[in-house]
Design a protein around this motif. Structure first.
Motif, short mmCIF file in Angstrom:
data_model
loop_
_atom_site.label_atom_id
_atom_site.label_comp_id
_atom_site.label_asym_id
_atom_site.label_seq_id
_atom_site.Cartn_x
_atom_site.Cartn_y
_atom_site.Cartn_z
N ARG A 180 -4.15 -4.75 -12.31
CA ARG A 180 -3.78 -4.47 -10.92
C ARG A 180 -3.57 -2.97 -10.75
N ALA A 181 -3.84 -2.48 -9.54
CA ALA A 181 -3.57 -1.08 -9.23
C ALA A 181 -2.06 -0.86 -9.16
N HIS A 182 -1.62 0.30 -9.61
CA HIS A 182 -0.21 0.66 -9.62
C HIS A 182 0.02 1.88 -8.73
N ALA A 183 1.24 2.00 -8.22
CA ALA A 183 1.62 3.17 -7.44
C ALA A 183 3.09 3.46 -7.65
N SER A 184 3.45 4.72 -7.46
CA SER A 184 4.86 5.10 -7.43
C SER A 184 5.05 6.13 -6.33
N VAL A 185 6.22 6.08 -5.74
CA VAL A 185 6.57 7.01 -4.67
C VAL A 185 7.94 7.58 -4.99
N THR A 186 8.04 8.89 -4.94
CA THR A 186 9.32 9.57 -5.04
C THR A 186 9.68 10.06 -3.65
N ALA A 187 10.90 9.79 -3.23
CA ALA A 187 11.35 10.18 -1.90
C ALA A 187 12.77 10.72 -1.96
N THR A 188 13.12 11.47 -0.95
CA THR A 188 14.49 11.99 -0.83
C THR A 188 15.07 11.50 0.48
N VAL A 189 16.35 11.17 0.45
CA VAL A 189 17.00 10.70 1.67
C VAL A 189 17.37 11.89 2.55
N SER A 194 0.86 -1.18 0.00
CA SER A 194 0.00 0.00 0.00
C SER A 194 0.89 1.23 0.00
N VAL A 195 0.36 2.32 -0.49
CA VAL A 195 1.09 3.58 -0.46
C VAL A 195 1.42 3.96 0.98
N GLU A 196 0.47 3.75 1.87
CA GLU A 196 0.69 4.09 3.28
C GLU A 196 1.82 3.28 3.90
N GLU A 197 1.81 1.97 3.67
CA GLU A 197 2.86 1.12 4.25
C GLU A 197 4.21 1.41 3.63
N MET A 198 4.25 1.63 2.32
CA MET A 198 5.53 1.95 1.69
C MET A 198 6.06 3.27 2.24
N GLY A 199 5.18 4.25 2.45
CA GLY A 199 5.60 5.52 3.04
C GLY A 199 6.17 5.32 4.44
N HIS A 200 5.54 4.45 5.21
CA HIS A 200 6.02 4.15 6.56
C HIS A 200 7.41 3.50 6.50
N LEU A 201 7.57 2.52 5.61
CA LEU A 201 8.87 1.85 5.47
C LEU A 201 9.95 2.83 5.02
N LEU A 202 9.60 3.70 4.08
CA LEU A 202 10.56 4.69 3.62
C LEU A 202 10.96 5.63 4.75
N GLY A 203 10.02 6.08 5.54
CA GLY A 203 10.33 6.95 6.68
C GLY A 203 11.28 6.28 7.65
N ASN A 204 11.03 5.01 7.93
CA ASN A 204 11.91 4.26 8.84
C ASN A 204 13.31 4.07 8.28
N ALA A 205 13.42 4.09 6.95
CA ALA A 205 14.73 3.89 6.30
C ALA A 205 15.49 5.21 6.12
N GLY A 206 14.88 6.33 6.50
CA GLY A 206 15.58 7.61 6.40
C GLY A 206 15.17 8.48 5.23
N PHE A 207 13.99 8.23 4.67
CA PHE A 207 13.50 9.01 3.53
C PHE A 207 12.33 9.90 3.92
N ASP A 208 12.16 10.97 3.17
CA ASP A 208 10.96 11.80 3.22
C ASP A 208 10.26 11.65 1.89
#
Length: 103
Positions: free
Chosen positions: A93-102, A66-80
């Motif tokens: 299938r539904a698709h998603a993409s997330v762009t993050a910065t360390v 899920s977008v929410e869970e991936m966001g949570h995992l990214l936050g824990n790994a040091g990303f915004d």
């Protein structure tokens, strides 16, 4: 990854994390953070659904996130998270993409 710490400006993980078992994804994200310079970008593409739910894919088992869970995992790994995009094509299938910065 066979890169020194803080040496890359960006990482593209376009549907490449979908085959990693869910319990190993946090370590993969931490590894991305390790090799990125501060402010470096990560772009992840994945199938959106119930986090960690397996499904048969072309080559081997894949997993939804899920977008929410991936966001949570990214936050824990040091990303915004900077940007989230989703799409649902009829009969697909539904698709998603997330762009993050360390951080």
């Amino acid at each position: 990854m066979d890169f020194s710490d803080k040496t890359l400006q960006g990482v593209l993980a376009w549907y490449s994390l979908i085959h990693i078992p869910p319990d190993e994804v946090p370590q993969a994200l931490k590894e991305f953070a390790r090799v990125l310079v501060p402010g470096g970008r990560l772009l992840i593409g994945f199938f959106e659904g119930s986090p960690g739910t397996p499904f048969q894919h072309a080559v081997t088992t894949a997993y939804y996130w899920s977008v929410e869970e991936m966001g949570h995992l990214l936050g824990n790994a040091g990303f915004d998270v900077l940007d989230i995009e989703t799409r649902q094509d009829a009969g697909k299938r539904a698709h998603a993409s997330v762009t993050a910065t360390v951080r």
